[in-house]
Scaffold this motif. Structure first.
Motif, PDB file in Angstrom:
ATOM      1  N   VAL A 263       0.850  -1.206   0.000  1.00 28.67           N
ATOM      2  CA  VAL A 263       0.000   0.000   0.000  1.00 28.67           C
ATOM      3  C   VAL A 263       0.884   1.255   0.000  1.00 28.67           C
ATOM      4  CG1 VAL A 263      -1.588   1.354   1.440  1.00 28.67           C
ATOM      5  CG2 VAL A 263      -2.036  -1.072   1.021  1.00 28.67           C
ATOM      6  N   LEU A 264       1.924   1.241   0.836  1.00 26.74           N
ATOM      7  CA  LEU A 264       2.826   2.411   0.871  1.00 26.74           C
ATOM      8  C   LEU A 264       3.552   2.576  -0.462  1.00 26.74           C
ATOM      9  CD1 LEU A 264       4.225   2.038   4.507  1.00 26.74           C
ATOM     10  CD2 LEU A 264       2.731   3.855   3.660  1.00 26.74           C
ATOM     11  N   GLU A 265       3.949   1.452  -1.063  1.00 26.85           N
ATOM     12  CA  GLU A 265       4.614   1.523  -2.385  1.00 26.85           C
ATOM     13  C   GLU A 265       3.683   2.167  -3.417  1.00 26.85           C
ATOM     14  OE1 GLU A 265       7.622   0.973  -2.974  1.00 26.85           O
ATOM     15  OE2 GLU A 265       8.414  -0.547  -1.613  1.00 26.85           O
ATOM     16  N   ALA A 266       2.397   1.821  -3.327  1.00 26.34           N
ATOM     17  CA  ALA A 266       1.434   2.394  -4.288  1.00 26.34           C
ATOM     18  C   ALA A 266       1.362   3.911  -4.113  1.00 26.34           C
ATOM     19  CB  ALA A 266       0.058   1.762  -4.086  1.00 26.34           C
ATOM     20  N   LEU A 267       1.423   4.362  -2.847  1.00 25.03           N
ATOM     21  CA  LEU A 267       1.376   5.811  -2.607  1.00 25.03           C
ATOM     22  C   LEU A 267       2.668   6.458  -3.091  1.00 25.03           C
ATOM     23  CD1 LEU A 267      -0.141   5.803   0.985  1.00 25.03           C
ATOM     24  CD2 LEU A 267      -1.323   6.344  -1.135  1.00 25.03           C
ATOM     25  N   ARG A 268       3.765   5.705  -2.969  1.00 24.20           N
ATOM     26  CA  ARG A 268       5.043   6.237  -3.433  1.00 24.20           C
ATOM     27  C   ARG A 268       4.999   6.473  -4.945  1.00 24.20           C
ATOM     28  NH1 ARG A 268      10.496   4.107  -1.082  1.00 24.20           N
ATOM     29  NH2 ARG A 268       9.906   2.069  -1.850  1.00 24.20           N
ATOM     30  N   SER A 269       4.396   5.527  -5.662  1.00 22.68           N
ATOM     31  CA  SER A 269       4.346   5.729  -7.109  1.00 22.68           C
ATOM     32  C   SER A 269       3.404   6.891  -7.455  1.00 22.68           C
ATOM     33  CB  SER A 269       3.957   4.442  -7.831  1.00 22.68           C
ATOM     34  OG  SER A 269       2.689   4.027  -7.402  1.00 22.68           O
ATOM     35  N   ASP A 270       2.601   7.321  -6.480  1.00 27.92           N
ATOM     36  CA  ASP A 270       1.753   8.515  -6.652  1.00 27.92           C
ATOM     37  C   ASP A 270       2.503   9.804  -6.356  1.00 27.92           C
ATOM     38  OD1 ASP A 270      -0.490   7.149  -7.276  1.00 27.92           O
ATOM     39  OD2 ASP A 270      -1.683   7.876  -5.584  1.00 27.92           O
ATOM     40  N   GLY A 271       3.732   9.686  -5.862  1.00 34.76           N
ATOM     41  CA  GLY A 271       4.514  10.900  -5.618  1.00 34.76           C
ATOM     42  C   GLY A 271       4.927  11.128  -4.170  1.00 34.76           C
TER      43      GLY A 271
ATOM     44  N   GLU B 106      -2.615  14.152   5.836  1.00 32.93           N
ATOM     45  CA  GLU B 106      -4.009  13.813   6.113  1.00 32.93           C
ATOM     46  C   GLU B 106      -4.713  13.247   4.870  1.00 32.93           C
ATOM     47  OE1 GLU B 106      -5.546  13.760   9.011  1.00 32.93           O
ATOM     48  OE2 GLU B 106      -7.477  13.229   8.097  1.00 32.93           O
ATOM     49  N   GLY B 107      -4.435  13.835   3.710  1.00 31.03           N
ATOM     50  CA  GLY B 107      -5.097  13.396   2.482  1.00 31.03           C
ATOM     51  C   GLY B 107      -4.759  11.945   2.160  1.00 31.03           C
ATOM     52  N   ALA B 108      -3.467  11.610   2.265  1.00 34.17           N
ATOM     53  CA  ALA B 108      -3.036  10.244   1.964  1.00 34.17           C
ATOM     54  C   ALA B 108      -3.631   9.270   2.991  1.00 34.17           C
ATOM     55  CB  ALA B 108      -1.511  10.169   1.973  1.00 34.17           C
ATOM     56  N   ALA B 109      -3.667   9.673   4.268  1.00 34.16           N
ATOM     57  CA  ALA B 109      -4.242   8.815   5.309  1.00 34.16           C
ATOM     58  C   ALA B 109      -5.713   8.530   4.991  1.00 34.16           C
ATOM     59  CB  ALA B 109      -4.114   9.492   6.673  1.00 34.16           C
ATOM     60  N   GLN B 110      -6.427   9.580   4.625  1.00 27.94           N
ATOM     61  CA  GLN B 110      -7.855   9.396   4.334  1.00 27.94           C
ATOM     62  C   GLN B 110      -8.082   8.527   3.098  1.00 27.94           C
ATOM     63  OE1 GLN B 110     -10.154  13.015   4.279  1.00 27.94           O
ATOM     64  NE2 GLN B 110      -9.590  13.523   6.383  1.00 27.94           N
ATOM     65  N   ARG B 111      -7.171   8.622   2.127  1.00 28.53           N
ATOM     66  CA  ARG B 111      -7.309   7.773   0.925  1.00 28.53           C
ATOM     67  C   ARG B 111      -7.212   6.304   1.297  1.00 28.53           C
ATOM     68  NH1 ARG B 111      -3.346   8.315  -3.780  1.00 28.53           N
ATOM     69  NH2 ARG B 111      -4.624   6.653  -4.656  1.00 28.53           N
ATOM     70  N   VAL B 112      -6.228   5.986   2.160  1.00 29.38           N
ATOM     71  CA  VAL B 112      -6.060   4.589   2.566  1.00 29.38           C
ATOM     72  C   VAL B 112      -7.282   4.128   3.361  1.00 29.38           C
ATOM     73  CG1 VAL B 112      -4.657   2.995   3.943  1.00 29.38           C
ATOM     74  CG2 VAL B 112      -3.540   4.764   2.547  1.00 29.38           C
TER      75      VAL B 112
ATOM     76  N   ALA C 274     -10.180   3.521   1.154  1.00 28.44           N
ATOM     77  CA  ALA C 274     -10.029   2.279   0.377  1.00 28.44           C
ATOM     78  C   ALA C 274     -10.432   1.075   1.223  1.00 28.44           C
ATOM     79  CB  ALA C 274      -8.587   2.145  -0.118  1.00 28.44           C
ATOM     80  N   VAL C 275     -10.056   1.098   2.516  1.00 26.80           N
ATOM     81  CA  VAL C 275     -10.441  -0.001   3.413  1.00 26.80           C
ATOM     82  C   VAL C 275     -11.968  -0.052   3.551  1.00 26.80           C
ATOM     83  CG1 VAL C 275     -10.349  -0.818   5.810  1.00 26.80           C
ATOM     84  CG2 VAL C 275      -8.244  -0.084   4.657  1.00 26.80           C
ATOM     85  N   LYS C 276     -12.572   1.121   3.752  1.00 29.08           N
ATOM     86  CA  LYS C 276     -14.052   1.169   3.856  1.00 29.08           C
ATOM     87  C   LYS C 276     -14.697   0.596   2.602  1.00 29.08           C
ATOM     88  CE  LYS C 276     -15.035   4.971   6.949  1.00 29.08           C
ATOM     89  NZ  LYS C 276     -14.322   6.204   7.027  1.00 29.08           N
ATOM     90  N   LYS C 277     -14.135   0.948   1.442  1.00 32.82           N
ATOM     91  CA  LYS C 277     -14.727   0.520   0.175  1.00 32.82           C
ATOM     92  C   LYS C 277     -14.637  -0.995   0.005  1.00 32.82           C
ATOM     93  CE  LYS C 277     -16.090   1.426  -4.229  1.00 32.82           C
ATOM     94  NZ  LYS C 277     -16.591   0.128  -4.586  1.00 32.82           N
ATOM     95  N   VAL C 278     -13.483  -1.598   0.344  1.00 28.81           N
ATOM     96  CA  VAL C 278     -13.390  -3.055   0.157  1.00 28.81           C
ATOM     97  C   VAL C 278     -14.363  -3.787   1.096  1.00 28.81           C
ATOM     98  CG1 VAL C 278     -10.998  -3.009  -0.694  1.00 28.81           C
ATOM     99  CG2 VAL C 278     -11.407  -3.470   1.716  1.00 28.81           C
TER     100      VAL C 278
ATOM    101  N   VAL D 206      -7.498  -3.761  -1.682  1.00 29.09           N
ATOM    102  CA  VAL D 206      -7.227  -2.387  -1.225  1.00 29.09           C
ATOM    103  C   VAL D 206      -6.443  -1.640  -2.308  1.00 29.09           C
ATOM    104  CG1 VAL D 206      -6.030  -0.982   0.510  1.00 29.09           C
ATOM    105  CG2 VAL D 206      -7.302  -3.013   1.220  1.00 29.09           C
ATOM    106  N   LEU D 207      -5.444  -2.303  -2.887  1.00 31.11           N
ATOM    107  CA  LEU D 207      -4.649  -1.672  -3.944  1.00 31.11           C
ATOM    108  C   LEU D 207      -5.517  -1.327  -5.145  1.00 31.11           C
ATOM    109  CD1 LEU D 207      -1.359  -3.761  -3.843  1.00 31.11           C
ATOM    110  CD2 LEU D 207      -1.620  -1.352  -3.283  1.00 31.11           C
ATOM    111  N   GLY D 208      -6.433  -2.243  -5.452  1.00 33.32           N
ATOM    112  CA  GLY D 208      -7.339  -2.000  -6.578  1.00 33.32           C
ATOM    113  C   GLY D 208      -8.121  -0.709  -6.385  1.00 33.32           C
ATOM    114  N   VAL D 209      -8.653  -0.495  -5.187  1.00 40.09           N
ATOM    115  CA  VAL D 209      -9.426   0.727  -4.922  1.00 40.09           C
ATOM    116  C   VAL D 209      -8.513   1.951  -4.931  1.00 40.09           C
ATOM    117  CG1 VAL D 209     -10.875   1.941  -3.245  1.00 40.09           C
ATOM    118  CG2 VAL D 209     -11.135  -0.527  -3.550  1.00 40.09           C
ATOM    119  N   LEU D 210      -7.317   1.816  -4.350  1.00 45.34           N
ATOM    120  CA  LEU D 210      -6.376   2.952  -4.310  1.00 45.34           C
ATOM    121  C   LEU D 210      -6.022   3.392  -5.733  1.00 45.34           C
ATOM    122  CD1 LEU D 210      -3.724   2.250  -1.544  1.00 45.34           C
ATOM    123  CD2 LEU D 210      -5.295   4.169  -1.675  1.00 45.34           C
TER     124      LEU D 210
END
Ligand code: NAD
Length: 353
Positions: A22-30, A309-315, A318-322, A349-353
């Motif tokens: 999950v953190l790697e996915a955020l890393r590829s987001d910048g 905060e934005g990145a925390a809320q995204r994760v 994503a958990v809520k959505k799955v 989770v990665l799929g939703v992110l």
């Protein structure tokens, strides 16, 4: 930002692998951070002869945040006390001066049936318990058992300095600013002078936070209110002993230990983030553990140590959505939902992110 990753023992490596993805996915987001992995607990005893080896100490001290899986297991239960995996956990907490423990208790509406309370009382529950971790009667001196008039007398000392109360108060008020801006301070001021000081200092600290509402509750009432109407709370702040009890009570309101993250912070905001559960040796290696508590711990790290905060809320979203999509590991499975492995839950989770 440097993250020290400590997978630990049992299911630790399995659930940590998903949080790292999950953190790697955020890393590829910048988002920019480095991750380095080290040993803690039983795996560290096996490899380096100590549950908190020097190489891990160096990495943990140099990091901005630490993400931990879990430690312990029957393999190490018979070792001498100083070599037990739990010593590694206590060692790192002490070494890093982590005085503030943050334990959210969140019950996603989809999991309301997992609670032992009626769904309407707990569905949508979202509270945060802020517990002081290094003071109080657990550490106060004098302590012991002595002989008096021919019988044994046990004694401990409840003690808090103004500075200790101020710093945990600030953590609670700052956390409330990231939530619903309400703090309930829990004490026993009708009986204990120490907690009268606690209440007085909380009122003083609150002067710096006019945008946050402060209320007070006696601990016996707080224990009742947590099972009567838990949704009335936003942030609850309390001392070490009351917090020990109330945070376990609050986490059990949710009924799903595999969902609950936690954070322990120092004065500079550096933190250790870990799921509230243990290393679950009974399911270790089977690939069926719930990785969501660890993924949500990573979200807390983004919020509290990195102020993202934005990145925390995204994760968290994503958990809520799955969950809303019906994805479940075995521990939270109900008929009519989809039972998944640890990896499949990470994929979802990665799929939703
Ligand atoms: P535990 O939390 O490991 O397990 C309790 C029960 O919950 C088990 O049935 C387990 O399978 C289940 N469970 C826990 N996490 C789960 C997850 N993510 N997904 C699915 N199911 C999950 O508690 P325990 O059995 O009392 O302790 C096991 C070991 O963990 C012991 O060695 C203990 O000392 C250690 N422990 C470590 C920590 C920590 O690292 N912070 C905390 C508590 C216990």
């Amino acid at each position: 930002m440097k993250i020290c990753v400590l997978p630990g023992d049992g299911i630790g490596p399995e659930i940590m692998a998903e949080a790292v993805r999950v953190l790697e996915a955020l890393r590829s987001d910048g988002l920019k951070f480095e991750m380095e992995t080290a040993l803690l607990g039983g795996s560290a005893v096996d490899a380096a002869g100590s549950p908190y080896p020097e190489s891990t100490q160096a990495l943990a001290r140099a990091a901005d945040a630490i993400l931990l899986g879990a430690v312990g297991g029957p393999k190490w239960d018979a070792l001498p006390r100083e070599l037990r995996p739990e010593r590694g956990l206590l060692g790192i907490r002490k070494d890093l001066g982590l005085f503030a423990n943050l334990r959210p208790a969140i019950l996603y509406p989809e999991l309301a049936n997992a609670s032992s309370l009626k769904p309407e009382i707990v569905a949508g529950l979202d509270i945060l318990i802020v517990r002081e971790l290094t003071g109080d009667i657990y550490f106060g001196q004098p302590r012991g058992v002595r002989e008096e008039n021919g019988q044994r007398v046990g004694f401990n000392t409840m003690v808090y300095s103004e500075a200790e109360i101020q710093r945990i108060g600030k953590v609670a008020f700052e956390a409330a600013r990231k939530r619903d801006r309400r703090v309930c301070s829990v004490d026993k001021m009708n009986v204990l002078e120490c907690t009268q000081l606690w209440r007085d200092v909380m009122i003083e600290v609150s002067q710096d936070y006019p945008d946050v509402t402060l209320s007070h509750m006696l601990v016996d009432n707080a224990a009742m209110q947590l099972v009567r109407a838990p949704k009335q709370f936003d942030v609850m702040v309390t001392g070490n002993m009351f917090g020990d009890i109330l945070s376990d009570e609050a986490s059990m309101l949710t009924g799903s230990i595999g969902m609950l993250p936690s954070a322990s912070l120092d004065e500079a905001g550096k933190g250790l983030y870990e799921p509230s559960h243990g290393s679950a040796p009974d399911i270790a290696g089977l690939g069926v553990a719930n990785p969501l508590a660890t993924i949500l711990s990573a979200a807390m790290m983004l919020r509290y140590s990195f102020n993202l905060e934005g990145a925390a809320q995204r994760v968290e979203a994503a958990v809520k959505k799955v969950l809303a999509d019906g994805c479940r590991t075995g521990d939270i499975y109900e008929p009519g939902t989809r039972r998944m492995t640890t990896r499949q839950m990470g994929d979802a989770v990665l799929g939703v992110l």
